[in-house]
Design a protein around this motif. Structure first.
Motif, PDB file in Angstrom:
ATOM      1  N   PHE A 255     -20.533   0.484  23.333  1.00 56.06           N
ATOM      2  CA  PHE A 255     -21.468   0.792  22.249  1.00 56.06           C
ATOM      3  C   PHE A 255     -20.727   0.821  20.923  1.00 56.06           C
ATOM      4  CE2 PHE A 255     -24.568   3.516  24.993  1.00 56.06           C
ATOM      5  CZ  PHE A 255     -24.808   2.408  25.782  1.00 56.06           C
ATOM      6  N   ILE A 256     -21.339   0.276  19.896  1.00 59.06           N
ATOM      7  CA  ILE A 256     -20.777   0.286  18.546  1.00 59.06           C
ATOM      8  C   ILE A 256     -21.831   0.870  17.612  1.00 59.06           C
ATOM      9  CG2 ILE A 256     -19.832  -1.107  16.658  1.00 59.06           C
ATOM     10  CD1 ILE A 256     -19.036  -3.204  18.781  1.00 59.06           C
ATOM     11  N   GLY A 257     -21.514   2.006  17.023  1.00 58.32           N
ATOM     12  CA  GLY A 257     -22.424   2.639  16.076  1.00 58.32           C
ATOM     13  C   GLY A 257     -21.978   2.501  14.639  1.00 58.32           C
ATOM     14  N   GLY A 258     -20.720   2.058  14.438  1.00 58.32           N
ATOM     15  CA  GLY A 258     -20.183   1.901  13.098  1.00 58.32           C
ATOM     16  C   GLY A 258     -20.253   0.448  12.650  1.00 58.32           C
ATOM     17  N   PHE A 259     -21.221   0.135  11.804  1.00 53.38           N
ATOM     18  CA  PHE A 259     -21.379  -1.234  11.287  1.00 53.38           C
ATOM     19  C   PHE A 259     -22.010  -1.144   9.904  1.00 53.38           C
ATOM     20  CE2 PHE A 259     -24.840  -0.156  14.231  1.00 53.38           C
ATOM     21  CZ  PHE A 259     -25.929  -0.179  13.375  1.00 53.38           C
ATOM     22  N   VAL A 260     -21.838  -2.197   9.131  1.00 54.85           N
ATOM     23  CA  VAL A 260     -22.439  -2.252   7.798  1.00 54.85           C
ATOM     24  C   VAL A 260     -23.892  -2.669   7.967  1.00 54.85           C
ATOM     25  CG1 VAL A 260     -22.317  -3.263   5.493  1.00 54.85           C
ATOM     26  CG2 VAL A 260     -20.205  -2.851   6.800  1.00 54.85           C
ATOM     27  N   ASP A 261     -24.786  -1.756   7.684  1.00 55.26           N
ATOM     28  CA  ASP A 261     -26.201  -1.956   8.012  1.00 55.26           C
ATOM     29  C   ASP A 261     -26.792  -3.184   7.340  1.00 55.26           C
ATOM     30  OD1 ASP A 261     -25.467   0.936   8.383  1.00 55.26           O
ATOM     31  OD2 ASP A 261     -27.483   0.991   9.222  1.00 55.26           O
ATOM     32  N   ALA A 262     -26.523  -3.356   6.055  1.00 48.92           N
ATOM     33  CA  ALA A 262     -27.117  -4.488   5.334  1.00 48.92           C
ATOM     34  C   ALA A 262     -26.669  -5.811   5.931  1.00 48.92           C
ATOM     35  CB  ALA A 262     -26.753  -4.419   3.859  1.00 48.92           C
TER      36      ALA A 262
END
Length: 514
Positions: free
Chosen positions: A203-210
């Motif tokens: 699982f990856i929760g850290g990403f640049v949303d835009a």
């Protein structure tokens, strides 16, 4: 000394609490003419049917497609149909508050897979993949995920989004809580279905949303990415990766002004986004996170918590649910799970309660069953568990704190709270008639200090994930189980005797089904 202002997550939590005196005003009549469609459709794009690979006769043909087909089906596929007169209601492998199913699943693949490189949407009703874009997007995915190591050698990723209005139509601003809980249930299925089908989910929760929204060509006002799952193919040399921390912190927002009702959900989601200017800051804060490969999930943050000298302490046995036939029983459990509508009022056994908690919190004891000993949570060390016991054989009634590391129940309240449970669950009989009511809470201030506004996402998705593990364990044991996302928040704190800084995230009821 001035009062510390509330962050937007704390403000959101306070604004979306249910209270007895205001619930009637909060519950506006539903406009069924505006009820959203729970299925996303694409008029264009090549469709790949996954149904043929569910058939036993196809087991030896195209094994990669069969494994992927079963993974998606066990994660979110249609497992039952209720034939209502106006239109059928489709039940899925993962539960959803109000049956609204806000989640969408996209697949993103590299060049060197059995599936042509591109972006695909999982068409749940048809159990098919529709190709949204055909091109190489993997580098863009890696950049948006800040070059997370799990994406270096994997070749397929799931991207899980939420269509906000599907839940907001019924639950208004509080819908964000339920959306994240729903996605936690879905991710719990993904993790176990990956195990069954020789994948490993990171699982990856850290990403640049835009960047993630642009990658999928989403309208961020309508739909947003909440989780990325890198899928390692365990049958390919080099893809059996070790686990990595998966979460980063966003900024904390204190200057947000007045936000009108109906706009709070989107305002919070925007504030919890990770943006490029925060990357260095976020990565520095991420050093405080706990790697997912810890032996206990979650590790108890305060080992001596609620360790009163006068309170009953019950040490539980590590009671294993033995999934037989190479995890086929676990797959059947995922597909057969249903939310219980009514309990009989009968009790359950101590060993059944121990088995529920063992499966949800102690996966290292399932190595012999072929399951990963370190499931993909975001940071469950922040989640606390309390249990209200009304009908467990040989266990005194009352409220208990569950000390995970010791696998021990510590009694903190000393009477039968059956009527209070009925009331705080919005007078749902499930709260009154269950044998145990399990509460997940978290110190919101502490969580925000670690992860900024983004903490609220992680907390609810982890609580939903734990709830799904409880669901499956109860189903395997022949017990009824149902999650409750609507409750009188402050009354739960009063019942458990916990301070207002502890945010109540989720409730799971367990008992004998009527």
């Amino acid at each position: 000394m001035g009062v510390q202002p509330l962050s937007l997550a704390q403000h959101y939590h306070e604004r979306t609490k249910y209270a007895p005196e205001s619930l009637a005003q909060q519950a506006a009549p539903l406009d069924f003419s505006r009820q959203p469609n729970p299925f996303k459709t694409y008029p264009f794009g090549h469709s790949f049917s996954l149904k043929p690979f569910l058939e036993p006769a196809k087991e030896t043909a195209h094994p990669y497609w069969r494994r992927l087909s079963r993974l998606l089906y066990c994660s979110y596929g249609i497992t039952g149909v209720v034939p209502y007169p106006d239109q059928p209601f489709y039940m899925r492998a993962a539960p959803s508050a109000g049956g609204l199913y806000p989640a969408e699943i996209y697949l993103l693949t590299r060049n060197d897979t059995a599936i042509p490189a591109g972006i695909y949407n999982y068409q749940v009703k048809d159990h098919a993949l529709v190709q949204v874009w055909q091109s190489y997007f993997w580098s863009a995915l890696q950049a948006a995920c800040l070059w997370h190591p799990a994406l270096e050698r994997t070749h397929i990723a799931l991207i899980v989004t939420a269509v906000f209005y599907r839940s907001a139509w019924r639950y208004g601003d509080r819908a964000y809580r339920r959306i994240c809980l729903d996605l936690g249930h879905l991710l719990g299925n993904v993790e176990l279905a990956a195990n069954i089908n020789d994948f490993r989910a990171h699982f990856i929760g850290g990403f640049v949303d835009a960047q993630m929204n642009e990658l999928l060509y989403l309208d961020p006002e309508q739909e947003g990415v909440l989780a990325v799952v890198a899928l390692a193919n365990l049958l390919e040399v080099g893809e059996n990766l070790s686990t990595f921390p998966s979460v980063l912190a966003s900024a904390t927002c204190y200057d947000y002004g007045a936000i009108a009702s109906g706009e709070l959900l989107k305002a919070y989601h925007r504030a919890s986004a990770l943006v490029n200017s925060e990357i260095i800051y976020s990565m520095a804060k991420a050093e405080t996170t706990v790697a997912k490969g810890s032996t206990e999930v979650p590790a108890e943050p305060a080992p001596r918590k609620y360790n009163f000298p006068f309170g009953l302490r019950v040490s539980l046995n590590k009671t294993i649910i033995h999934w037989q036939d190479n995890l086929a029983a676990l797959e059947q459990t995922i597909l057969q799970r249903r939310s219980t509508r009514r309990y009989s009022g009968q009790g359950i056994e101590m060993d059944q309660l121990a088995a529920l908690l063992t499966f949800a919190y102690h996966p290292q004891d399932y190595r012999e069953q072929g399951l990963d000993e370190a499931p993909s949570f975001f940071d469950p060390t922040l989640v606390e568990t309390f249990i209200a016991v009304t009908r467990v054989r040989d266990l005194e009634e009352g409220c208990y704190y569950y000390a995970v590391a010791e696998h021990e129940l510590r009694q903190i309240r000393f009477k039968n709270f059956q009527e209070q449970l009925h009331f705080l669950c919005l007078n749902q009989d499930l709260g009154r008639d269950a044998a145990v009511v399990i509460f997940h809470t978290a110190n919101l201030e502490r969580a925000i200090a670690r992860y900024g506004e983004r903490a609220y996402r992680y907390l609810h998705m982890d609580a939903g994930h734990l709830g799904q593990r409880l669901n499956l364990a109860a189903t395997a044991l022949g017990l009824g189980v149902s999650g409750i996302g609507g409750f009188f928040d402050d009354q739960v704190n009063d019942l458990l005797g916990i301070p207002p800084t502890e945010a109540v995230l989720y409730i799971t009821t367990v008992g004998k089904a009527a």
